[in-house]
Motif scaffolding. Structure first.
Motif, PDB file in Angstrom:
ATOM      1  N   LEU A 143       0.731  -1.020  -0.063  1.00  0.00           N
ATOM      2  CA  LEU A 143      -0.106  -0.089  -0.149  1.00  0.00           C
ATOM      3  C   LEU A 143       0.948   1.381   0.038  1.00  0.00           C
ATOM      4  O   LEU A 143       0.391   2.126  -0.453  1.00  0.00           O
ATOM      5  CB  LEU A 143      -0.900  -0.298   1.282  1.00  0.00           C
ATOM      6  N   LEU A 144       2.111   1.275   0.419  1.00  0.00           N
ATOM      7  CA  LEU A 144       3.054   2.393   0.622  1.00  0.00           C
ATOM      8  C   LEU A 144       3.679   2.651  -0.723  1.00  0.00           C
ATOM      9  O   LEU A 144       3.858   3.880  -1.147  1.00  0.00           O
ATOM     10  CB  LEU A 144       3.842   2.168   1.522  1.00  0.00           C
ATOM     11  N   ILE A 145       3.643   1.781  -1.536  1.00  0.00           N
ATOM     12  CA  ILE A 145       4.335   1.905  -3.021  1.00  0.00           C
ATOM     13  C   ILE A 145       3.520   2.973  -3.997  1.00  0.00           C
ATOM     14  O   ILE A 145       4.225   3.949  -4.256  1.00  0.00           O
ATOM     15  CB  ILE A 145       4.421   0.641  -3.792  1.00  0.00           C
ATOM     16  N   PRO A 146       2.420   3.063  -4.086  1.00  0.00           N
ATOM     17  CA  PRO A 146       1.701   3.804  -4.812  1.00  0.00           C
ATOM     18  C   PRO A 146       1.617   5.363  -4.247  1.00  0.00           C
ATOM     19  O   PRO A 146       1.614   6.261  -4.909  1.00  0.00           O
ATOM     20  CB  PRO A 146       0.357   3.668  -4.943  1.00  0.00           C
ATOM     21  N   VAL A 147       1.719   5.284  -2.981  1.00  0.00           N
ATOM     22  CA  VAL A 147       1.782   6.605  -2.066  1.00  0.00           C
ATOM     23  C   VAL A 147       3.213   7.292  -2.658  1.00  0.00           C
ATOM     24  O   VAL A 147       2.940   8.491  -2.750  1.00  0.00           O
ATOM     25  CB  VAL A 147       1.681   6.661  -0.602  1.00  0.00           C
ATOM     26  N   TYR A 148       4.228   6.625  -2.593  1.00  0.00           N
ATOM     27  CA  TYR A 148       5.420   7.312  -2.812  1.00  0.00           C
ATOM     28  C   TYR A 148       5.880   7.401  -4.121  1.00  0.00           C
ATOM     29  O   TYR A 148       6.511   8.561  -4.865  1.00  0.00           O
ATOM     30  CB  TYR A 148       6.665   6.524  -2.024  1.00  0.00           C
ATOM     31  N   ILE A 149       5.241   6.610  -4.939  1.00  0.00           N
ATOM     32  CA  ILE A 149       5.265   6.885  -6.446  1.00  0.00           C
ATOM     33  C   ILE A 149       4.668   8.136  -6.761  1.00  0.00           C
ATOM     34  O   ILE A 149       4.855   9.123  -7.492  1.00  0.00           O
ATOM     35  CB  ILE A 149       4.618   5.766  -7.313  1.00  0.00           C
ATOM     36  N   GLY A 150       3.429   8.480  -6.127  1.00  0.00           N
ATOM     37  CA  GLY A 150       2.504   9.674  -6.339  1.00  0.00           C
ATOM     38  C   GLY A 150       3.350  10.843  -5.805  1.00  0.00           C
ATOM     39  O   GLY A 150       3.460  11.900  -6.522  1.00  0.00           O
ATOM     40  N   LYS A 151       4.067  10.664  -4.687  1.00  0.00           N
ATOM     41  CA  LYS A 151       4.918  11.700  -4.108  1.00  0.00           C
ATOM     42  C   LYS A 151       5.996  12.262  -5.222  1.00  0.00           C
ATOM     43  O   LYS A 151       6.545  13.239  -5.481  1.00  0.00           O
ATOM     44  CB  LYS A 151       5.620  11.466  -2.879  1.00  0.00           C
ATOM     45  N   GLY A 152       6.542  11.028  -5.808  1.00  0.00           N
ATOM     46  CA  GLY A 152       7.643  11.434  -6.816  1.00  0.00           C
ATOM     47  C   GLY A 152       7.143  11.949  -7.897  1.00  0.00           C
ATOM     48  O   GLY A 152       7.979  12.773  -8.316  1.00  0.00           O
ATOM     49  N   ILE A 153       6.070  11.685  -8.459  1.00  0.00           N
ATOM     50  CA  ILE A 153       5.548  12.351  -9.624  1.00  0.00           C
ATOM     51  C   ILE A 153       5.281  14.016  -8.991  1.00  0.00           C
ATOM     52  O   ILE A 153       5.584  14.770  -9.981  1.00  0.00           O
ATOM     53  CB  ILE A 153       4.252  11.839 -10.071  1.00  0.00           C
ATOM     54  N   ASP A 154       4.687  14.113  -7.846  1.00  0.00           N
ATOM     55  CA  ASP A 154       4.562  15.542  -7.455  1.00  0.00           C
ATOM     56  C   ASP A 154       5.783  16.393  -7.383  1.00  0.00           C
ATOM     57  O   ASP A 154       5.705  17.706  -7.474  1.00  0.00           O
ATOM     58  CB  ASP A 154       3.938  15.562  -6.130  1.00  0.00           C
ATOM     59  N   VAL A 155       6.932  15.897  -7.428  1.00  0.00           N
ATOM     60  CA  VAL A 155       8.261  16.583  -7.196  1.00  0.00           C
ATOM     61  C   VAL A 155       8.784  16.688  -8.904  1.00  0.00           C
ATOM     62  O   VAL A 155       9.800  17.473  -8.964  1.00  0.00           O
ATOM     63  CB  VAL A 155       9.329  15.958  -6.498  1.00  0.00           C
ATOM     64  N   VAL A 159      13.051  19.515 -11.957  1.00  0.00           N
ATOM     65  CA  VAL A 159      12.871  18.256 -11.233  1.00  0.00           C
ATOM     66  C   VAL A 159      13.747  18.264  -9.859  1.00  0.00           C
ATOM     67  O   VAL A 159      14.904  18.548 -10.007  1.00  0.00           O
ATOM     68  CB  VAL A 159      13.002  17.018 -12.165  1.00  0.00           C
ATOM     69  N   GLN A 160      13.110  17.942  -8.799  1.00  0.00           N
ATOM     70  CA  GLN A 160      13.778  17.779  -7.504  1.00  0.00           C
ATOM     71  C   GLN A 160      14.444  16.578  -7.493  1.00  0.00           C
ATOM     72  O   GLN A 160      13.880  15.523  -6.866  1.00  0.00           O
ATOM     73  CB  GLN A 160      12.993  18.191  -6.380  1.00  0.00           C
ATOM     74  N   PHE A 161      15.638  16.234  -7.957  1.00  0.00           N
ATOM     75  CA  PHE A 161      16.139  14.989  -8.306  1.00  0.00           C
ATOM     76  C   PHE A 161      16.724  14.398  -6.860  1.00  0.00           C
ATOM     77  O   PHE A 161      16.415  13.254  -6.704  1.00  0.00           O
ATOM     78  CB  PHE A 161      17.491  15.037  -8.963  1.00  0.00           C
TER      79      PHE A 161
END
Length: 80
Positions: free
Chosen positions: A33-45, A52-54
């Protein structure tokens, strides 16, 4: 309650294994369940072209990788 007593006769000898499998399943679900959350946060940066905030993106991708590995390990342990 009656069904718990019925199951208790069979689970009594392997209660430790049952608890371990339950904990492994919970950890696996949390990681999945945490994987999509952090993928979404990655897309937001990824703000735009050249913006892009690498460093932040690298941190999120590392968390996704760790969650995937931990989830796979605990998925394997509770399916044994």
């Amino acid at each position: 309650m009656k069904s718990l007593k019925f199951l208790g006769k069979y689970l009594h000898s392997s209660i430790g294994l049952f608890v371990f499998a339950l904990i492994s399943a919970i950890i696996n679900v949390l990681c999945v369940l945490l994987i999509p959350v952090y993928i979404g946060k990655g897309i937001d940066v990824i703000i735009g072209v050249g913006a892009v905030q690498f460093e932040t993106l690298k941190d999120y991708l590392l968390i996704v990788l760790i969650c995937a590995i931990v989830g796979a390990i605990f998925s394997y342990t509770y399916e044994m």
